[in-house]
Design a protein around this motif. Structure first.
Motif, PDB file in Angstrom:
ATOM      1  N   GLU A   1      -6.449  10.631  -3.052  1.00  0.00           N
ATOM      2  CA  GLU A   1      -6.301   9.360  -3.770  1.00  0.00           C
ATOM      3  C   GLU A   1      -6.203   8.165  -2.818  1.00  0.00           C
ATOM      4  OE1 GLU A   1      -4.229  12.429  -6.474  1.00  0.00           O
ATOM      5  OE2 GLU A   1      -4.384  12.019  -4.324  1.00  0.00           O
ATOM      6  N   PHE A   2      -5.716   8.393  -1.582  1.00  0.00           N
ATOM      7  CA  PHE A   2      -5.525   7.308  -0.635  1.00  0.00           C
ATOM      8  C   PHE A   2      -6.584   7.294   0.470  1.00  0.00           C
ATOM      9  CE2 PHE A   2      -1.494   8.289  -2.592  1.00  0.00           C
ATOM     10  CZ  PHE A   2      -1.020   7.038  -2.945  1.00  0.00           C
ATOM     11  N   GLY A   3      -7.684   8.017   0.241  1.00  0.00           N
ATOM     12  CA  GLY A   3      -8.752   8.027   1.232  1.00  0.00           C
ATOM     13  C   GLY A   3      -8.276   8.573   2.555  1.00  0.00           C
ATOM     14  N   TYR A   4      -8.568   7.849   3.635  1.00  0.00           N
ATOM     15  CA  TYR A   4      -8.191   8.332   4.966  1.00  0.00           C
ATOM     16  C   TYR A   4      -6.715   8.088   5.283  1.00  0.00           C
ATOM     17  CZ  TYR A   4      -7.968   3.605   6.888  1.00  0.00           C
ATOM     18  OH  TYR A   4      -7.606   2.311   7.158  1.00  0.00           O
ATOM     19  N   LEU A   5      -6.017   7.326   4.467  1.00  0.00           N
ATOM     20  CA  LEU A   5      -4.613   7.024   4.742  1.00  0.00           C
ATOM     21  C   LEU A   5      -3.713   8.204   4.381  1.00  0.00           C
ATOM     22  CD1 LEU A   5      -4.380   3.329   3.462  1.00  0.00           C
ATOM     23  CD2 LEU A   5      -4.629   4.136   5.816  1.00  0.00           C
ATOM     24  N   THR A   6      -2.574   8.265   5.048  1.00  0.00           N
ATOM     25  CA  THR A   6      -1.607   9.343   4.874  1.00  0.00           C
ATOM     26  C   THR A   6      -0.344   8.803   4.222  1.00  0.00           C
ATOM     27  OG1 THR A   6      -2.422  10.521   6.833  1.00  0.00           O
ATOM     28  CG2 THR A   6      -0.185  11.032   6.104  1.00  0.00           C
ATOM     29  N   VAL A   7       0.251   9.596   3.343  1.00  0.00           N
ATOM     30  CA  VAL A   7       1.541   9.236   2.746  1.00  0.00           C
ATOM     31  C   VAL A   7       2.608  10.150   3.339  1.00  0.00           C
ATOM     32  CG1 VAL A   7       2.866   8.935   0.631  1.00  0.00           C
ATOM     33  CG2 VAL A   7       0.387   8.571   0.616  1.00  0.00           C
ATOM     34  N   SER A   8       3.652   9.551   3.882  1.00  0.00           N
ATOM     35  CA  SER A   8       4.745  10.317   4.477  1.00  0.00           C
ATOM     36  C   SER A   8       6.072   9.882   3.886  1.00  0.00           C
ATOM     37  CB  SER A   8       4.786  10.126   6.003  1.00  0.00           C
ATOM     38  OG  SER A   8       3.627  10.647   6.611  1.00  0.00           O
ATOM     39  N   ARG A   9       7.015  10.813   3.889  1.00  0.00           N
ATOM     40  CA  ARG A   9       8.367  10.491   3.437  1.00  0.00           C
ATOM     41  C   ARG A   9       9.161   9.938   4.616  1.00  0.00           C
ATOM     42  NH1 ARG A   9      10.447  12.088  -1.072  1.00  0.00           N
ATOM     43  NH2 ARG A   9       9.052  13.885  -1.266  1.00  0.00           N
ATOM     44  N   VAL A  10       9.844   8.834   4.403  1.00  0.00           N
ATOM     45  CA  VAL A  10      10.641   8.221   5.459  1.00  0.00           C
ATOM     46  C   VAL A  10      11.988   8.922   5.537  1.00  0.00           C
ATOM     47  CG1 VAL A  10      11.742   6.075   6.236  1.00  0.00           C
ATOM     48  CG2 VAL A  10       9.473   6.017   5.169  1.00  0.00           C
ATOM     49  N   ARG A  11      12.423   9.209   6.752  1.00  0.00           N
ATOM     50  CA  ARG A  11      13.693   9.917   6.922  1.00  0.00           C
ATOM     51  C   ARG A  11      14.864   9.057   6.441  1.00  0.00           C
ATOM     52  NH1 ARG A  11      17.070   8.939  11.234  1.00  0.00           N
ATOM     53  NH2 ARG A  11      16.378   7.501  12.863  1.00  0.00           N
ATOM     54  N   ARG A  12      15.942   9.695   6.109  1.00  0.00           N
ATOM     55  CA  ARG A  12      17.119   8.982   5.619  1.00  0.00           C
ATOM     56  C   ARG A  12      17.970   8.502   6.779  1.00  0.00           C
ATOM     57  NH1 ARG A  12      19.110  10.924  -0.168  1.00  0.00           N
ATOM     58  NH2 ARG A  12      17.094  11.478  -1.074  1.00  0.00           N
ATOM     59  N   TYR A  13      18.487   7.289   6.619  1.00  0.00           N
ATOM     60  CA  TYR A  13      19.376   6.704   7.620  1.00  0.00           C
ATOM     61  C   TYR A  13      20.788   6.632   7.056  1.00  0.00           C
ATOM     62  CZ  TYR A  13      15.126   5.220  10.059  1.00  0.00           C
ATOM     63  OH  TYR A  13      13.928   5.195  10.727  1.00  0.00           O
ATOM     64  N   GLU A  14      21.762   6.597   7.954  1.00  0.00           N
ATOM     65  CA  GLU A  14      23.154   6.485   7.512  1.00  0.00           C
ATOM     66  C   GLU A  14      23.484   5.059   7.075  1.00  0.00           C
ATOM     67  OE1 GLU A  14      25.649   7.895  10.614  1.00  0.00           O
ATOM     68  OE2 GLU A  14      24.880   9.958  10.522  1.00  0.00           O
ATOM     69  N   THR A  15      22.686   4.099   7.512  1.00  0.00           N
ATOM     70  CA  THR A  15      22.924   2.702   7.168  1.00  0.00           C
ATOM     71  C   THR A  15      22.771   2.495   5.662  1.00  0.00           C
ATOM     72  OG1 THR A  15      21.940   2.089   9.284  1.00  0.00           O
ATOM     73  CG2 THR A  15      22.261   0.328   7.676  1.00  0.00           C
ATOM     74  N   PRO A  16      23.730   1.825   5.017  1.00  0.00           N
ATOM     75  CA  PRO A  16      23.595   1.531   3.579  1.00  0.00           C
ATOM     76  C   PRO A  16      22.350   0.682   3.321  1.00  0.00           C
ATOM     77  CG  PRO A  16      25.843   1.126   4.326  1.00  0.00           C
ATOM     78  CD  PRO A  16      25.019   1.357   5.559  1.00  0.00           C
ATOM     79  N   ARG A  17      21.665   0.978   2.224  1.00  0.00           N
ATOM     80  CA  ARG A  17      20.435   0.258   1.911  1.00  0.00           C
ATOM     81  C   ARG A  17      20.748  -1.023   1.158  1.00  0.00           C
ATOM     82  NH1 ARG A  17      15.618   3.539  -0.135  1.00  0.00           N
ATOM     83  NH2 ARG A  17      16.514   3.088  -2.153  1.00  0.00           N
ATOM     84  N   PRO A  18      20.173  -2.151   1.588  1.00  0.00           N
ATOM     85  CA  PRO A  18      20.413  -3.406   0.865  1.00  0.00           C
ATOM     86  C   PRO A  18      19.742  -3.368  -0.503  1.00  0.00           C
ATOM     87  CG  PRO A  18      18.714  -3.714   2.533  1.00  0.00           C
ATOM     88  CD  PRO A  18      19.265  -2.343   2.741  1.00  0.00           C
ATOM     89  N   GLN A  19      20.347  -4.042  -1.456  1.00  0.00           N
ATOM     90  CA  GLN A  19      19.841  -4.062  -2.817  1.00  0.00           C
ATOM     91  C   GLN A  19      18.743  -5.114  -2.955  1.00  0.00           C
ATOM     92  OE1 GLN A  19      21.332  -1.827  -4.830  1.00  0.00           O
ATOM     93  NE2 GLN A  19      20.032  -2.207  -6.613  1.00  0.00           N
ATOM     94  N   LEU A  20      17.636  -4.744  -3.568  1.00  0.00           N
ATOM     95  CA  LEU A  20      16.581  -5.706  -3.862  1.00  0.00           C
ATOM     96  C   LEU A  20      16.977  -6.587  -5.036  1.00  0.00           C
ATOM     97  CD1 LEU A  20      13.457  -3.361  -3.667  1.00  0.00           C
ATOM     98  CD2 LEU A  20      13.844  -5.324  -2.184  1.00  0.00           C
ATOM     99  N   LEU A  21      16.481  -7.813  -5.062  1.00  0.00           N
ATOM    100  CA  LEU A  21      16.655  -8.661  -6.222  1.00  0.00           C
ATOM    101  C   LEU A  21      15.872  -8.087  -7.400  1.00  0.00           C
ATOM    102  CD1 LEU A  21      16.259 -12.162  -4.525  1.00  0.00           C
ATOM    103  CD2 LEU A  21      18.384 -11.114  -5.335  1.00  0.00           C
ATOM    104  N   ASP A  22      16.312  -8.354  -8.604  1.00  0.00           N
ATOM    105  CA  ASP A  22      15.688  -7.760  -9.788  1.00  0.00           C
ATOM    106  C   ASP A  22      14.225  -8.146  -9.944  1.00  0.00           C
ATOM    107  OD1 ASP A  22      18.040  -6.510 -10.458  1.00  0.00           O
ATOM    108  OD2 ASP A  22      18.672  -8.035 -11.907  1.00  0.00           O
ATOM    109  N   ASP A  23      13.854  -9.357  -9.503  1.00  0.00           N
ATOM    110  CA  ASP A  23      12.470  -9.806  -9.714  1.00  0.00           C
ATOM    111  C   ASP A  23      11.575  -9.634  -8.494  1.00  0.00           C
ATOM    112  OD1 ASP A  23      13.559 -11.758  -8.128  1.00  0.00           O
ATOM    113  OD2 ASP A  23      12.901 -13.454  -9.363  1.00  0.00           O
ATOM    114  N   THR A  24      12.053  -8.948  -7.460  1.00  0.00           N
ATOM    115  CA  THR A  24      11.234  -8.745  -6.265  1.00  0.00           C
ATOM    116  C   THR A  24      10.101  -7.762  -6.550  1.00  0.00           C
ATOM    117  OG1 THR A  24      13.033  -9.225  -4.719  1.00  0.00           O
ATOM    118  CG2 THR A  24      11.216  -7.884  -3.890  1.00  0.00           C
ATOM    119  N   GLU A  25       8.859  -8.176  -6.226  1.00  0.00           N
ATOM    120  CA  GLU A  25       7.702  -7.301  -6.433  1.00  0.00           C
ATOM    121  C   GLU A  25       6.935  -7.009  -5.153  1.00  0.00           C
ATOM    122  OE1 GLU A  25       5.233  -7.879  -9.903  1.00  0.00           O
ATOM    123  OE2 GLU A  25       6.766  -9.147 -10.838  1.00  0.00           O
ATOM    124  N   VAL A  26       7.071  -7.860  -4.140  1.00  0.00           N
ATOM    125  CA  VAL A  26       6.393  -7.663  -2.853  1.00  0.00           C
ATOM    126  C   VAL A  26       7.337  -8.101  -1.740  1.00  0.00           C
ATOM    127  CG1 VAL A  26       4.451  -8.339  -1.378  1.00  0.00           C
ATOM    128  CG2 VAL A  26       4.094  -8.053  -3.835  1.00  0.00           C
TER     129      VAL A  26
END
Length: 479
Positions: A126-151
């Motif tokens: 589906e992604f042609g020559y591009l590869t999809v990988s899972r990003v490893r988990r970090y111990e750093t807390p993840r910042p929350q996105l704003l509700d209307d963020t799309e990009v």
């Protein structure tokens, strides 16, 4: 909150179905085919187990048809695309993955992503020559996105750690709509784009803006040499050329005799374009270069419809621009919301009226913007403020100098010092450069730290790379 961009894209892909949407050296997709490919890739993304809602998907690749498919697929899957500059190295990429809490990364197979991915995920092409990988988990807390963020897109931080700008779908759509209005983009335009789609120059002028009108977007792989530019222009009968100043400089040096017969408009931004290059390019090709001024955090701001005059043009629709003694302030419909990974920093640059302080200095003459310098990059040495642009300009006038960048660094005692990295021809020495500066500047403006190189390290948009410039100061000088 209801997403804006998937609805906009669904409409334009259906409305322009039979027209060519995007091409690269390996093929093309019409609007209807692009919709099919993007939906299939979106279905695949939706099947991957991720830890956040909405999913956070990094795009880390050069321009291609597959990049466009992946971007649209991410939006259709209800995920947020994080558009990372393909010129980012492992340091910047790892900071993005950790700071922003990415779930997945779509990347070229050859990309050095070992430090941030935990596994490669399977797909059915589906992604042609591009590869999809899972990003490893970090111990750093993840910042929350704003509700209307799309990009989310990135701008260089002062330490080389990219700042992540959140954009609402309304802001992204407004940037494209106002660019179409302000530049008279039509369905018959064929855009040859040599700027990375992760950068504002291409993102705002050549992606959604083209699709809104049913225009065609033509992308190039690899280093954008003058010969490659000519080939793409000829093969696509392009009407618009979008590129950074360095590419126009390269074209002028090569002085091509053909290739520009169908081009009506050339667009430049991202770094200063010398008047001599602009004039010589038009003399050689017959094509006017239209300057465009934008800021990563605010989107496109001005456009020079009259390419024969100086300056960066007049404000685009939806833009309010004030050029004052203390710098340029802007408010636009395409404004970013904040920095996801730098809390409070974006807000500090906004005033009570919602105007963003750009850090640029300039003036409006008959409504046309002219930049005169920067306010936020002043170097403070011994209590004296020094404009690094002034220093770089003086260095560029020295015999044998090809380019120069000045900035603040620390000397061996850990104190602030004026540093300069200079690209020069063989035979130029630090001593001769200091003597040249001393003849034109007060002694306190002569760089205390000088490094000679063959070429100024730059990112994909042609701007000097802050991180690499600072690294150069810690490595032995080979000159």
């Amino acid at each position: 909150m209801r997403a804006v961009l998937p609805e906009v894209l669904t409409d334009v892909l259906a409305r322009h179905g039979d027209r060519v949407a995007v091409t690269d050296a390996d093929g093309l997709l019409g609007y209807a085919d692009l919709a099919v490919r993007a939906r299939a890739a979106a279905d695949r993304l939706a099947r991957y187990d991720v830890r956040s809602e909405p999913p956070r998907v990094g795009l880390y690749a050069t321009n291609s048809v597959e990049y466009v498919v992946a971007y649209l697929a991410t939006l259709f899957a209800g995920a947020v695309p994080f558009l990372a500059d393909s010129a980012f190295g492992p340091f910047e990429l790892s900071r993005i993955a950790e700071d922003c809490g990415l779930d997945l990364l779509i990347h070229a197979p050859s990309a050095d992503v070992r430090d941030i991915v935990s596994e490669t995920l399977t797909d059915d092409g589906e992604f042609g020559y591009l590869t999809v990988s899972r990003v490893r988990r970090y111990e750093t807390p993840r910042p929350q996105l704003l509700d209307d963020t799309e990009v989310c897109r990135f701008t260089s931080g002062s330490t080389g750690r990219p700042n992540c700008i959140e954009f609402s779908g309304t802001a992204v759509s407004a940037a494209a709509v106002n660019w179409v209005k302000g530049t008279c983009l039509t369905a018959e335009d064929r855009i040859a784009c040599f700027a990375a789609l992760s950068n504002g120059l291409a993102f705002n002028t050549s992606l959604l803006a083209a699709f809104l009108q049913g225009a065609s977007l033509h992308l190039s792989h690899g280093l954008p040499t003058a010969s490659r530019v000519v080939r793409l222009l000829e093969s696509t009968a392009a009407t618009r050329l979008v590129a950074f100043p360095a590419l126009y400089d390269s074209i002028v040096r090569r002085a091509p005799e053909a290739g520009f017969a169908t081009v009506r408009t050339a667009i430049s931004s991202g770094a200063p374009l010398r008047d001599s290059v602009r004039e010589e390019f038009t003399r050689l090709t017959g094509v006017p270069i239209h300057n465009y001024y934008g800021v990563a955090e605010t989107g496109p701001l001005t456009y020079a419809a009259d390419a024969t005059g100086g300056g960066l043009g007049t404000p685009l629709p939806g833009v309010h621009l004030l050029a004052e003694e203390h710098g340029i302030r802007v408010r636009s419909e395409s404004m970013g919301s904040r920095y996801l990974n730098a809390p409070g920093l974006f807000e500090q640059r906004l005033d009570g009226e919602g105007y963003y302080h750009t850090g640029d200095q300039g003036r409006l003459l008959d409504g046309v913007l002219h930049l005169t310098g920067r306010t936020s990059r002043m170097v403070n040495v011994g209590g004296r403020k020094i404009d690094p642009i002034e220093i770089a300009d003086v260095l560029r006038t020295a015999p044998g100098v090809l380019d120069a960048v000045a900035f603040e660094a620390e000397n061996q005692h850990g104190e602030p010092a004026l540093a300069a990295v200079v690209a020069a021809e063989p035979g130029v020495t630090a001593q001769s450069l200091r003597a040249h500066c001393a003849a034109a500047l007060p002694s306190f403006k002569v760089p205390g730290i000088l490094r000679l190189v063959d070429r100024i390290p730059a990112n994909s948009i042609g701007k000097p790379s802050v991180e690499r410039l600072r690294r150069l100061l810690s490595t032995p000088d080979s000159h």
